[in-house]
Scaffold this active site. Structure first.
Site, PDB file in Angstrom:
ATOM      1  N   LEU A 227    -142.229  26.744  25.967  1.00  0.00           N
ATOM      2  CA  LEU A 227    -142.603  25.325  25.875  1.00  0.00           C
ATOM      3  C   LEU A 227    -144.107  25.118  26.644  1.00  0.00           C
ATOM      4  O   LEU A 227    -144.231  25.816  27.766  1.00  0.00           O
ATOM      5  CB  LEU A 227    -141.692  24.358  26.679  1.00  0.00           C
ATOM      6  CG  LEU A 227    -141.790  22.912  26.708  1.00  0.00           C
ATOM      7  CD1 LEU A 227    -141.904  22.467  25.578  1.00  0.00           C
ATOM      8  CD2 LEU A 227    -140.987  22.332  27.682  1.00  0.00           C
ATOM      9  N   ASP A 228    -144.736  24.349  26.003  1.00  0.00           N
ATOM     10  CA  ASP A 228    -146.518  24.230  26.432  1.00  0.00           C
ATOM     11  C   ASP A 228    -147.212  25.574  26.754  1.00  0.00           C
ATOM     12  O   ASP A 228    -147.844  25.384  27.767  1.00  0.00           O
ATOM     13  CB  ASP A 228    -146.171  23.221  27.803  1.00  0.00           C
ATOM     14  CG  ASP A 228    -145.438  21.911  27.303  1.00  0.00           C
ATOM     15  OD1 ASP A 228    -145.606  21.517  26.373  1.00  0.00           O
ATOM     16  OD2 ASP A 228    -144.693  21.310  28.373  1.00  0.00           O
ATOM     17  N   GLU A 229    -146.881  26.523  26.088  1.00  0.00           N
ATOM     18  CA  GLU A 229    -147.425  27.898  26.496  1.00  0.00           C
ATOM     19  C   GLU A 229    -148.314  28.437  25.354  1.00  0.00           C
ATOM     20  O   GLU A 229    -149.163  29.490  25.595  1.00  0.00           O
ATOM     21  CB  GLU A 229    -146.475  28.861  26.850  1.00  0.00           C
ATOM     22  CG  GLU A 229    -145.681  28.358  28.334  1.00  0.00           C
ATOM     23  CD  GLU A 229    -146.369  28.764  29.436  1.00  0.00           C
ATOM     24  OE1 GLU A 229    -147.477  29.352  29.357  1.00  0.00           O
ATOM     25  OE2 GLU A 229    -145.881  28.810  30.664  1.00  0.00           O
TER      26      GLU A 229
END
Length: 284
Positions: A227-229
């Site tokens: 997530l969000d990486e």
């Protein structure tokens, strides 16, 4: 008849790549219009984007270039410049990015096609209808794993039926499954409402307010199962001060989200973005 094409590639760096690539294009009667290249010394990898014109057919160019690509172990793509990227938009209950993208397409400022819009809410079906775009409402009522899998199966059907090239999470507030993330690797873009890698997860503007930062931002990145990486394509920032409450930061952030997401989609659609591990090379 002369046609325009775009060739983008990456491969292990070595001497003679540019000479070999341009030589093949010359043999096919190609005329180079623009050329960008980058050598990543840390990873010994070479990146290149060439826009050129030629009278040859796309299939003939593909066949002529393939032996060289195999020799240099290239990840490569050759496409017609005229072909528009087909984009599926996913949205939930915040429609500012959706509305902005639809307007940019309608006014000719974003050279993509949008064959469909998918949402887990019905809020924007009238907006989609005003642009003559089919709207698919796939709700998630219970949120169980089985319901999530069934909903994603419907999204896969829309992707296949509409020959989608790129999926865009335009403030789609659902986490895609690891399986779907792998299927869409390098062809799904998310807009996150913070200047990553800071303030991941929920309510990032409120997190920024609590930390008293002086700059907030928005980040457009490729989707991964982390997530969000995912690899970052574009970011936008705005200066703030101590007098601004979280609600004002949210309002400022929405403008940044629209700008960053539109740029990222345009650069992807123009084949200017190349993956470099967990980073990107963007030829602007």
């Amino acid at each position: 008849m002369t046609r325009r094409f775009i060739l983008k590639l990456s491969c292990p760096d070595r001497a003679g790549i540019v000479h070999a690539v341009t030589g093949v294009l010359l043999q096919q009667g190609g005329n180079i219009l623009t050329s960008h290249q980058h050598g990543d010394a840390d990873h010994a990898r070479f990146f290149m984007r060439i826009e050129f014109e030629a009278t040859a057919e796309e299939a003939a160019l593909q066949a002529a270039f393939e032996p060289l690509a195999n020799e240099f172990r290239m990840d490569w793509e050759l496409v017609s410049r005229e072909r528009k990227t087909r984009v599926l938009l996913l949205v939930s209950k915040l429609g500012h990015c959706l509305n902005d993208l639809l307007f940019r397409v309608q006014t000719g400022h974003l050279p993509i096609e949008i064959p469909a819009i998918v949402s887990n809410h019905r809020d924007f079906y009238q907006l989609a209808a005003s642009h003559n775009i089919p709207f698919h409402h796939f709700p998630l009522l219970g949120g169980t794993e089985a319901q999530k899998a069934a909903q994603e199966a419907k999204i896969r059907e829309v992707i296949a039926d509409n020959q989608i090239d790129l999926v865009v999470l335009a403030r789609y507030m659902q986490i895609l499954s690891p399986e779907l993330c792998r299927e869409l690797a390098g062809r799904a873009i998310n807009i996150h409402h913070s200047f990553l890698p800071s303030f991941k997860g929920a309510k990032p503007y409120h997190q920024a307010y609590e930390r008293g930062v002086k700059l907030i931002g928005a980040t457009a990145h490729y989707v991964t199962s982390d997530l969000d990486e995912g690899p970052i394509i574009e970011q936008e920032v705005a200066r703030i001060d101590h007098s601004m409450p979280p609600e004002q930061l949210v309002g400022i952030g929405r403008d940044m989200e629209c700008v960053a997401l539109a740029r990222a989609i345009q650069w992807h659609a123009e084949h200017r973005v190349l993956l470099n591990g967990n980073r990107t090379v963007v030829f602007r």
